[in-house]
Design an enzyme around this catalytic site. Sequence first.
Site, PDB file in Angstrom:
ATOM      1  N   LYS A 254       0.871  -1.181   0.000  1.00 24.74           N
ATOM      2  CA  LYS A 254       0.000   0.000   0.000  1.00 24.74           C
ATOM      3  C   LYS A 254       0.899   1.218   0.000  1.00 24.74           C
ATOM      4  O   LYS A 254       1.612   1.475   0.955  1.00 24.74           O
ATOM      5  CB  LYS A 254      -0.912   0.004   1.225  1.00 24.74           C
ATOM      6  CG  LYS A 254      -1.886   1.180   1.221  1.00 24.74           C
ATOM      7  CD  LYS A 254      -2.819   1.111   2.421  1.00 24.74           C
ATOM      8  CE  LYS A 254      -3.996   2.068   2.300  1.00 24.74           C
ATOM      9  NZ  LYS A 254      -3.631   3.459   2.142  1.00 24.74           N
ATOM     10  N   PHE A 344      -2.144  -0.512 -10.485  1.00 25.38           N
ATOM     11  CA  PHE A 344      -2.674  -1.699  -9.820  1.00 25.38           C
ATOM     12  C   PHE A 344      -3.982  -2.236 -10.396  1.00 25.38           C
ATOM     13  O   PHE A 344      -4.445  -3.288  -9.975  1.00 25.38           O
ATOM     14  CB  PHE A 344      -2.768  -1.526  -8.311  1.00 25.38           C
ATOM     15  CG  PHE A 344      -3.555  -0.340  -7.824  1.00 25.38           C
ATOM     16  CD1 PHE A 344      -4.921  -0.296  -7.946  1.00 25.38           C
ATOM     17  CD2 PHE A 344      -2.893   0.726  -7.215  1.00 25.38           C
ATOM     18  CE1 PHE A 344      -5.637   0.789  -7.471  1.00 25.38           C
ATOM     19  CE2 PHE A 344      -3.607   1.814  -6.744  1.00 25.38           C
ATOM     20  CZ  PHE A 344      -4.988   1.845  -6.876  1.00 25.38           C
ATOM     21  N   ARG A 416     -17.166   0.965  -0.815  1.00 24.45           N
ATOM     22  CA  ARG A 416     -16.133   0.671   0.172  1.00 24.45           C
ATOM     23  C   ARG A 416     -16.501  -0.665   0.797  1.00 24.45           C
ATOM     24  O   ARG A 416     -17.262  -0.729   1.740  1.00 24.45           O
ATOM     25  CB  ARG A 416     -16.092   1.772   1.240  1.00 24.45           C
ATOM     26  CG  ARG A 416     -14.932   1.625   2.200  1.00 24.45           C
ATOM     27  CD  ARG A 416     -14.907   2.727   3.244  1.00 24.45           C
ATOM     28  NE  ARG A 416     -14.525   4.025   2.711  1.00 24.45           N
ATOM     29  CZ  ARG A 416     -13.290   4.378   2.377  1.00 24.45           C
ATOM     30  NH1 ARG A 416     -12.298   3.518   2.521  1.00 24.45           N
ATOM     31  NH2 ARG A 416     -13.038   5.562   1.905  1.00 24.45           N
TER      32      ARG A 416
HETATM   33  P1  AMP Z   1      -7.462   4.750   2.258  1.00 26.72           P
HETATM   34  O1  AMP Z   1      -7.235   6.027   1.515  1.00 26.72           O
HETATM   35  O2  AMP Z   1      -6.808   4.705   3.588  1.00 26.72           O
HETATM   36  O3  AMP Z   1      -8.939   4.367   2.253  1.00 26.72           O
HETATM   37  O4  AMP Z   1      -6.748   3.566   1.446  1.00 26.72           O
HETATM   38  C1  AMP Z   1      -7.094   3.259   0.137  1.00 26.72           C
HETATM   39  C2  AMP Z   1      -6.153   4.000  -0.774  1.00 26.72           C
HETATM   40  O5  AMP Z   1      -4.874   3.416  -0.760  1.00 26.72           O
HETATM   41  C3  AMP Z   1      -6.539   3.944  -2.224  1.00 26.72           C
HETATM   42  O6  AMP Z   1      -7.542   4.855  -2.542  1.00 26.72           O
HETATM   43  C4  AMP Z   1      -5.224   4.247  -2.920  1.00 26.72           C
HETATM   44  O7  AMP Z   1      -5.056   5.657  -3.044  1.00 26.72           O
HETATM   45  C5  AMP Z   1      -4.173   3.775  -1.927  1.00 26.72           C
HETATM   46  N1  AMP Z   1      -3.379   2.641  -2.391  1.00 26.72           N
HETATM   47  C6  AMP Z   1      -2.064   2.505  -2.197  1.00 26.72           C
HETATM   48  N2  AMP Z   1      -1.597   1.364  -2.708  1.00 26.72           N
HETATM   49  C7  AMP Z   1      -2.653   0.718  -3.245  1.00 26.72           C
HETATM   50  C8  AMP Z   1      -2.826  -0.531  -3.911  1.00 26.72           C
HETATM   51  N3  AMP Z   1      -1.813  -1.364  -4.119  1.00 26.72           N
HETATM   52  N4  AMP Z   1      -4.073  -0.844  -4.327  1.00 26.72           N
HETATM   53  C9  AMP Z   1      -5.113  -0.008  -4.109  1.00 26.72           C
HETATM   54  N5  AMP Z   1      -5.011   1.169  -3.478  1.00 26.72           N
HETATM   55  C10 AMP Z   1      -3.800   1.536  -3.043  1.00 26.72           C
END
Ligand code: AMP
Length: 572
Positions: A254, A344, A416
Site C-alpha cells: 500500500k 494496480f 467501500r
Molecule cells: P485509504 O485512503 O486509507 O482508504 O486507502 C485506500 C487507498 O490506498 C486507495 O484509494 C489508494 O489511493 C491507496 N493505495 C495505495 N496502494 C494501493 C494498492 N496497491 N491498491 C489499491 N489502493 C492503493
Amino acid sequence: MSTLFRTLAELCEKLEGMRKRTSMISLVSEFLKSLEPDEIEPAVSMILGRALPKYSEQTLEVSWATLSEIIRRTTGVDWKVFTDAFSKTGDIGAATKMVFESSGVKRQISLFERVLTIKDVRKSFEAIANAVGPGSREKKERLLEALLSSASPLEAKYLVKIIIGEMRTGFHEGLMEQAVSEAFHVPLEVVQRASMILGDIGVVAATAKVEGKEGLLKVGFKVFRPVKLMLAQMANDVAEALKEHGGKTAFEYKLDGARVQIHKEGEVVKIFSRRLTDVTESLPEIVEAVRRNIKAESAILEGEVIAVNGRGHPLPFQHLMRRFKRVHEVEDVASTIPVKLFLFDILYLNGQSLIGFPYLQRRQILAENAGEIPLTKQIVTDSVEEAERFLKEATDAGHEGLMAKKIDSDYVPGIRGKRWLKIKPTLPPLDLVIVAAEYGYGKRHGWLSDYYLAARDAETGEFLTVGKTFKGLTDAEIVEMTKRLKELAIREEPRRIFVIPKIVVEVAYNEIQKSPKYQCGMALRFARITRIRDDKTPEEADTIQRVREIYESQFSKKGNIWLENRDKALKG
Ligand code: AMP
C-alpha cells in the site's frame, strides 16, 4: 407544477409505518412517476436520507449542537419535551416533530411564510453546504432557521432526519432501484447496472424518467468520464484479511501517495484524482510515461502516484500534495519533487469493460499492457507468516502497509467493501480516560455508548481528548458503563454528558492523524476499546506526550528513509 416537500414527508411517514417491501416499492414508484424530471434526483436523494446528491463532494457540515439550538430557538419550547420524546422513541426526527407540535400557536407565523417545495429544500441545502470560511457558521444557522421556520411539524421531522442523514424508514437503495425500475418500466438489471456505473441512483432515476431504458443502456464506460473508485475497508491484521477472503488473497504494497485514474484514447491522456477532478496538468511526466508505455488504443487504468527522492525512495504524502496545489508552477516543482507511478488495476481496454473480470485476470491484462510502468508489488498467498514478512518488507521500504484484494472479485465502482482491505502495522495500545459520552442510536438509544477518550497532559494535568469510539464493549458492559458515567456526570446535554475523568480504558487504533478536530491537534483513527482498566487510575493513564511520541514514530517507522530524505527533498 412544483411538488411540495410536504408530499415527500408524507410519503416517508407512510414508509416508516409499512412492513411489506412490495407495497413500499409501489408507493415510491407512484410518487416518482408524479415528479418533474428536475425533481427526481433531489427527491430520490432525500428519501434515502441524503441532503445532496451522492456524487457531490460537499456536505452540510451542521452539527447536532447547532441544529438542536435552532430547533429550540425556532419553537421556543421547553427542551424537556425533546428529551422526553427522545428517550421514548430514540428518534431525533420524531422528537423534533413533538417539539414543533407542542410549540403550536407560540410559534410565530412568519409574514413571509412560504410553502416549501422539494426544489426549495434542495436549494437551501446547497446554500448551507456552500457556506464555508469565516462567518459560515452564522450563515448556516440563518439558512437553517429560515428553512425550519417555514416547516410544519411533519416537515420538520423529515428535514432534521435528512440533515443528520438518518432516515430509518427501512427504504434503502436496493428498494429504490426496484422502485425506479417499476416507475419507468425499465428492467431491474438495467437500473442496477447503470447505478453501479454512475454510482448514484438519483441520477439513474432522472435518466430513466427522461430517456427510459435506451438512455440507461447507453450508460457505459466512456473514456474521459471518470469512474467512481472502488474503496477499501480496514482490516486489523493480515490474518483477518486472509480469513475474510476465504483463506487466500492477493497482498500488495500500500503506497502512501495519491490515487489516480488514468484515461487514454489515442494520444490523449487524462488523469483524475481520488475526488475525480482532472489533475492532468499537475502531472506532465506521468502523462508522458503513459503515452510512451501504454500501447492500447483506449484504456482506463488505476494506480498510485508517489513522491520519490533522487534515489527513487518514497517520500511522505505531503510532498506529493504540493504538486497538486501548484498547477501553475508545475515545471518548477516537478524538478524538485519527482513522482513515480505504480499501476494496480485496469477497468477498460480497447472498447471493452473489464470490471466484471476476476481481479487476478485484470491484473494479468494490466501486466500485459503496462509497458515499462511498474505494478504495485504483489504476492498471492494463504500463509499468515508469509503475509507478515511481506508487510514488514513493505514498511521497511518506507510504504504504508498492505492492501489485500480478493482474487476473484469484480471491480465494484463507488463501493467501500470488504473485497479490498487495507492493513497497516499495529501501533502500541494506549490507556485513555473517558471524559464524555454520547447516547447511541437504535437499540442503544438509552445507553451512553459512544465515548470520548482523553490523554493527560503531563505538564498541566489537563485531560485532552484524542479520539472517540463506540466500539469494543459488550452490551452488558455498556449498560454498566452508562450507570457509572451517570454517577460521574458534571454537565449534561440532551445527547451527551461530560464526566469527571475517572474511568480508564485500553484502546487500540490504527493510526494517529494530525487533526484540527481536537485541541491537542491529533486524533486516533479507528479507535476501539480493548479492555476496561479498573486497575489503573487516571493519573496512570497515558499522557498526551506519549501520544505525540507515537504519532511521530509513525513517520520514522515508515522508513528512516523518510526522515533522512525529507529535508533534502524540501531543499530540492
Ligand atoms: P485509504 O485512503 O486509507 O482508504 O486507502 C485506500 C487507498 O490506498 C486507495 O484509494 C489508494 O489511493 C491507496 N493505495 C495505495 N496502494 C494501493 C494498492 N496497491 N491498491 C489499491 N489502493 C492503493
